[in-house]
Design a protein around this motif. Sequence first.
Motif, PDB file in Angstrom:
ATOM      1  N   PRO A  25       0.880  -1.197  -0.243  1.00  0.00           N
ATOM      2  CA  PRO A  25       0.002  -0.032   0.006  1.00  0.00           C
ATOM      3  C   PRO A  25       1.018   1.337   0.033  1.00  0.00           C
ATOM      4  N   ALA A  26       2.260   1.205   0.494  1.00  0.00           N
ATOM      5  CA  ALA A  26       2.920   2.358   0.529  1.00  0.00           C
ATOM      6  C   ALA A  26       3.254   2.690  -1.223  1.00  0.00           C
ATOM      7  N   ALA A  27       3.381   1.957  -1.793  1.00  0.00           N
ATOM      8  CA  ALA A  27       3.871   1.729  -3.136  1.00  0.00           C
ATOM      9  C   ALA A  27       2.605   2.286  -4.000  1.00  0.00           C
ATOM     10  N   ALA A  28       1.354   1.849  -3.552  1.00  0.00           N
ATOM     11  CA  ALA A  28       0.285   2.376  -4.072  1.00  0.00           C
ATOM     12  C   ALA A  28      -0.047   3.825  -3.751  1.00  0.00           C
ATOM     13  N   ALA A  29       0.165   4.195  -2.491  1.00  0.00           N
ATOM     14  CA  ALA A  29       0.241   5.931  -2.271  1.00  0.00           C
ATOM     15  C   ALA A  29       1.073   6.538  -3.038  1.00  0.00           C
ATOM     16  N   VAL A  30       2.189   6.128  -2.948  1.00  0.00           N
ATOM     17  CA  VAL A  30       3.123   6.904  -3.897  1.00  0.00           C
ATOM     18  C   VAL A  30       2.862   7.178  -5.674  1.00  0.00           C
TER      19      VAL A  30
ATOM     20  N   VAL B  75      -9.271  13.618 -12.583  1.00  0.00           N
ATOM     21  CA  VAL B  75     -10.097  12.573 -11.721  1.00  0.00           C
ATOM     22  C   VAL B  75      -9.983  13.074 -10.503  1.00  0.00           C
ATOM     23  N   PRO B  76     -10.893  12.699  -9.369  1.00  0.00           N
ATOM     24  CA  PRO B  76     -10.641  12.995  -8.020  1.00  0.00           C
ATOM     25  C   PRO B  76      -9.767  12.297  -7.322  1.00  0.00           C
ATOM     26  N   ILE B  77      -8.593  12.747  -6.886  1.00  0.00           N
ATOM     27  CA  ILE B  77      -7.590  12.118  -6.395  1.00  0.00           C
ATOM     28  C   ILE B  77      -7.685  11.335  -5.239  1.00  0.00           C
ATOM     29  N   GLY B  78      -8.738  12.019  -4.427  1.00  0.00           N
ATOM     30  CA  GLY B  78      -8.958  11.204  -3.023  1.00  0.00           C
ATOM     31  C   GLY B  78      -9.538   9.841  -3.234  1.00  0.00           C
ATOM     32  N   LYS B  79     -10.454   9.827  -4.154  1.00  0.00           N
ATOM     33  CA  LYS B  79     -11.031   8.649  -4.606  1.00  0.00           C
ATOM     34  C   LYS B  79     -10.002   7.362  -5.000  1.00  0.00           C
ATOM     35  N   VAL B  80      -9.165   8.200  -6.056  1.00  0.00           N
ATOM     36  CA  VAL B  80      -8.146   7.046  -6.543  1.00  0.00           C
ATOM     37  C   VAL B  80      -7.322   6.628  -5.449  1.00  0.00           C
ATOM     38  N   LEU B  81      -6.759   7.574  -4.508  1.00  0.00           N
ATOM     39  CA  LEU B  81      -6.101   7.010  -3.148  1.00  0.00           C
ATOM     40  C   LEU B  81      -6.755   6.057  -2.520  1.00  0.00           C
ATOM     41  N   THR B  82      -7.990   6.249  -2.066  1.00  0.00           N
ATOM     42  CA  THR B  82      -8.795   5.306  -1.296  1.00  0.00           C
ATOM     43  C   THR B  82      -8.753   3.909  -1.982  1.00  0.00           C
ATOM     44  N   ALA B  83      -9.077   3.862  -3.256  1.00  0.00           N
ATOM     45  CA  ALA B  83      -9.189   2.856  -4.128  1.00  0.00           C
ATOM     46  C   ALA B  83      -7.855   1.985  -4.126  1.00  0.00           C
ATOM     47  N   MET B  84      -6.864   2.758  -4.518  1.00  0.00           N
ATOM     48  CA  MET B  84      -5.319   2.188  -4.506  1.00  0.00           C
ATOM     49  C   MET B  84      -5.060   1.501  -3.425  1.00  0.00           C
ATOM     50  N   VAL B  85      -5.109   2.379  -2.362  1.00  0.00           N
ATOM     51  CA  VAL B  85      -4.479   1.883  -0.871  1.00  0.00           C
ATOM     52  C   VAL B  85      -5.578   0.588  -0.541  1.00  0.00           C
ATOM     53  N   GLY B  86      -6.978   0.680  -0.752  1.00  0.00           N
ATOM     54  CA  GLY B  86      -7.719  -0.387  -0.110  1.00  0.00           C
ATOM     55  C   GLY B  86      -7.443  -1.487  -0.709  1.00  0.00           C
ATOM     56  N   VAL B  87      -7.251  -1.652  -2.037  1.00  0.00           N
ATOM     57  CA  VAL B  87      -7.063  -3.015  -2.907  1.00  0.00           C
ATOM     58  C   VAL B  87      -5.712  -3.271  -2.572  1.00  0.00           C
ATOM     59  N   HIS B  88      -4.696  -2.687  -2.746  1.00  0.00           N
ATOM     60  CA  HIS B  88      -3.340  -3.245  -2.285  1.00  0.00           C
ATOM     61  C   HIS B  88      -3.173  -3.198  -0.617  1.00  0.00           C
TER      62      HIS B  88
ATOM     63  N   ALA C 232      -9.740   1.272 -14.569  1.00  0.00           N
ATOM     64  CA  ALA C 232     -10.734   1.083 -15.212  1.00  0.00           C
ATOM     65  C   ALA C 232     -12.132   1.719 -14.443  1.00  0.00           C
ATOM     66  N   ASP C 233     -11.989   1.615 -13.179  1.00  0.00           N
ATOM     67  CA  ASP C 233     -13.161   2.159 -12.632  1.00  0.00           C
ATOM     68  C   ASP C 233     -13.412   3.716 -12.241  1.00  0.00           C
ATOM     69  N   LYS C 234     -12.138   4.435 -12.055  1.00  0.00           N
ATOM     70  CA  LYS C 234     -11.827   5.593 -11.967  1.00  0.00           C
ATOM     71  C   LYS C 234     -11.562   6.309 -13.157  1.00  0.00           C
ATOM     72  N   GLY C 235     -11.330   5.751 -14.170  1.00  0.00           N
ATOM     73  CA  GLY C 235     -11.213   6.460 -15.612  1.00  0.00           C
ATOM     74  C   GLY C 235      -9.815   7.026 -15.768  1.00  0.00           C
ATOM     75  N   ILE C 236      -8.601   6.369 -15.118  1.00  0.00           N
ATOM     76  CA  ILE C 236      -7.404   6.988 -15.264  1.00  0.00           C
ATOM     77  C   ILE C 236      -6.678   6.488 -16.343  1.00  0.00           C
ATOM     78  N   ASP C 237      -7.385   5.518 -17.172  1.00  0.00           N
ATOM     79  CA  ASP C 237      -6.677   4.865 -18.040  1.00  0.00           C
ATOM     80  C   ASP C 237      -7.224   5.389 -19.611  1.00  0.00           C
ATOM     81  N   GLU C 238      -7.880   6.424 -19.401  1.00  0.00           N
ATOM     82  CA  GLU C 238      -8.520   6.910 -20.814  1.00  0.00           C
ATOM     83  C   GLU C 238      -7.563   7.402 -21.958  1.00  0.00           C
ATOM     84  N   LYS C 239      -6.371   7.556 -21.355  1.00  0.00           N
ATOM     85  CA  LYS C 239      -5.288   8.020 -22.518  1.00  0.00           C
ATOM     86  C   LYS C 239      -3.960   7.218 -22.392  1.00  0.00           C
ATOM     87  N   VAL C 240      -4.280   5.871 -22.186  1.00  0.00           N
ATOM     88  CA  VAL C 240      -3.403   5.011 -22.201  1.00  0.00           C
ATOM     89  C   VAL C 240      -2.914   4.708 -23.448  1.00  0.00           C
ATOM     90  N   LYS C 241      -1.773   4.311 -23.949  1.00  0.00           N
ATOM     91  CA  LYS C 241      -1.130   4.195 -24.969  1.00  0.00           C
ATOM     92  C   LYS C 241      -0.443   2.790 -25.541  1.00  0.00           C
TER      93      LYS C 241
END
Length: 350
Positions: free
Chosen positions: A153-158, A171-184, A278-287
């Motif tokens: 989860p430390a890596a997820a937070a960074v 995207v709302p970073i707070g929601k991304v942080l919660t989701a990232m740390v939670g799953v990790h 995918a859930d939070k939409g941060i992959d919209e510009k993936v290459k």
Amino acid sequence: MHVPDGFINAPVSAVAGVVAAGAVAVSLRGARRELGGERTAPLAGLVAAFIFAVQMLNFPVAAGTSGHLLGGALAAILVGPYTGVLCIAVVLLMQGILFADGGLTALGVNITVMGVVTVVVAYALFRGLTGVLPRTRRSTTAAAFVAALVSVPAAAAVFTLIYAIGGTTDVPIGKVLTAMVGVHVLIGIGEAVITALTVGAVLAVRPDLVHGARGLAAPLKLRVDGELVDAPAAPAPAARTHSTRKVWATGLVAALLLAGFVSYYASASPDGLEKVAADKGIDEKVKEHGAANSPLADYGVKDIADARISGGLAGVIGVGVTVVVGSGVFWAVHRRRVRQEPATASHGSD
């Protein structure tokens, strides 16, 4: 948690690349002290190959989500923090170039997040815990478990912090942080179990090969004339140096089996970062990955239709290439130290 191209903008990716390059340069110098013996370089290469193999084994952590080993804690505890950073860097480089896993422009981000952060957090926590816990194998294994658990989860937070600075979508970073740390945190449990089992297994047969367990056994005390004194150290078994080859061979066979056979049964669900993206939409510009046309892209051998054979063969190739490249890097680092020592001694005698 392999970050693809397009998640992070070019300026921040470049800065992360500079940070990663600096960390690798520092680690190359530090690893010279850790790679002290002839046997250490091939063992460090083996650790890199083993981490590559285990990273292919995605395990389910929640509905529709999987996780895999990051490996920073395991590498740092087994071979030392500096060598550990180099192990993860070698693994990520092989994955990015050969298997199109983790973006090439995001390599600096991945080394920083998956290598530097996990190693620094895990090893600092591991050292802190082993400093206050009893000096036993059980305590060392428990410390490895906790250190690995926290590192993920430390890596997820960074990563979230880096995305907040250089993310390509709004995207709302707070929601991304919660989701990232939670799953990790859940993924961290799997990481902790794998790390503790591996460290515990090596401690059981060759504790002298575990960097983080050096000096584990307290000297035996004898009472002489009413005072406790250190007992004479027992002589090392004559065959101990030869048994290192058995450890290396056993580890390599295990890595080949995991990558070549067990990986077929790994979870096919997206990993924690992919799911959150995918859930939070941060992959919209993936290459598309720069190595998307590699013969080994997506951990399969091109033109082999059978998924089991294709994936297994790709895994075996990956382990083989990683152990060769890793051992070569660590051998070069070790030889540089050997060449410098006589020069330093000669200079000191002038």
